[in-house]
Design an enzyme around this catalytic site. Structure first.
Site, PDB file in Angstrom:
ATOM      1  N   ASN A  20      62.677  25.193  28.170  1.00 46.11           N
ATOM      2  CA  ASN A  20      62.306  26.585  28.386  1.00 46.11           C
ATOM      3  C   ASN A  20      63.465  27.534  28.129  1.00 46.11           C
ATOM      4  O   ASN A  20      64.626  27.218  28.409  1.00 46.11           O
ATOM      5  CB  ASN A  20      61.801  26.782  29.822  1.00 46.11           C
ATOM      6  CG  ASN A  20      60.395  26.251  30.017  1.00 46.11           C
ATOM      7  OD1 ASN A  20      59.623  26.190  29.063  1.00 46.11           O
ATOM      8  ND2 ASN A  20      60.064  25.885  31.244  1.00 46.11           N
ATOM      9  N   HIS A  21      63.136  28.710  27.612  1.00 44.15           N
ATOM     10  CA  HIS A  21      64.100  29.789  27.428  1.00 44.15           C
ATOM     11  C   HIS A  21      63.886  30.821  28.540  1.00 44.15           C
ATOM     12  O   HIS A  21      62.784  30.926  29.089  1.00 44.15           O
ATOM     13  CB  HIS A  21      63.900  30.466  26.077  1.00 44.15           C
ATOM     14  CG  HIS A  21      64.291  29.626  24.913  1.00 44.15           C
ATOM     15  ND1 HIS A  21      64.771  30.158  23.744  1.00 44.15           N
ATOM     16  CD2 HIS A  21      64.275  28.287  24.722  1.00 44.15           C
ATOM     17  CE1 HIS A  21      65.032  29.196  22.871  1.00 44.15           C
ATOM     18  NE2 HIS A  21      64.718  28.041  23.447  1.00 44.15           N
ATOM     19  N   PRO A  22      64.911  31.610  28.861  1.00 46.46           N
ATOM     20  CA  PRO A  22      64.703  32.681  29.860  1.00 46.46           C
ATOM     21  C   PRO A  22      63.733  33.726  29.311  1.00 46.46           C
ATOM     22  O   PRO A  22      63.832  34.126  28.145  1.00 46.46           O
ATOM     23  CB  PRO A  22      66.113  33.257  30.038  1.00 46.46           C
ATOM     24  CG  PRO A  22      66.835  32.927  28.769  1.00 46.46           C
ATOM     25  CD  PRO A  22      66.278  31.613  28.320  1.00 46.46           C
TER      26      PRO A  22
END
Length: 210
Positions: A88-90
């Protein structure tokens, strides 16, 4: 001689004696601190044996906070893989660019939520399916080829599509409860093999007295 050998690396032997080296028992092929894999669960892929874990879950690192849990007798077809929480990315700011992964001291985004991905017993995951972070797949489910599984899958459901949705249930609710209570995957292997016909034909009455 039993049909299945839990200690095998390559469990499939063709009638002409050729051993398939593209299908592996995951428990014997993978040593990963964030993976928990049950007996007789197999995965088919074209990569090197030592690349099995990375092909199966490319973003599950040895220091990841989440786990990938796979039950017994799970069947994972070629091209299928798991995207776990560490991928996941922010997403709370104006950019999703993962700046912090480029330095060891900031790697990992420790503040992002994580959730284990869990595959129940006797699940069939078809060719080129992708399972997204934190999904829980119930026992006996079937994931159609090329599906993208973004949400939990009930036990004994057949799901497909992008995003995957329930196509049908394999059995009525009462029968599913009986099958989960029966939990044949926890039987000794000799008892399982002695009752293959009942398992393969869905003779639940016979399985109850096996």
């Amino acid at each position: 001689m039993p049909l299945l050998d839990a200690s095998a690396m390559f469990p499939v032997t063709h009638p002409d004696g050729r051993v398939s080296r593209t299908t592996v028992y995951l428990k014997n092929a993978v040593s990963h601190p964030c993976m928990e894999i049950g007996d007789y669960s197999y995965y088919t892929h074209y990569g090197k044996l030592e690349e099995t874990a990375e092909i199966l879950a490319p973003y599950l690192f040895t220091d990841s906070r989440e786990r990938l849990v796979i039950g017994k007798f799970v069947q994972i077809a070629r091209g299928s893989y798991f995207i776990t929480s560490s991928a996941n990315h922010p997403m709370t700011g104006v950019t999703t660019y993962p700046f912090r992964i480029f330095k060891p001291e900031t790697f990992g985004y420790k503040d992002l939520p994580v959730k284990d991905t869990v595959v129940g017993h006797d699940v069939w995951i078809g060719h080129n399916a992708a399972v997204m972070p934190g999904v829980q797949i119930g026992a006996g489910a079937i994931i159609a080829a090329a599906s993208v599984v973004t949400r939990d899958v009930p036990a004994y459901a057949v799901v497909g599509g992008n995003p995957a949705t329930v196509i049908r249930m394999r059995y009525p609710e009462g029968v599913i409860a009986e099958l989960l209570d029966l939990a044949w995957w926890n039987w000794p292997i000799d008892r399982i093999e002695a009752n293959l016909r009942a398992l393969e034909t869905g003779d639940i009455a016979a399985l109850k007295i096996a």
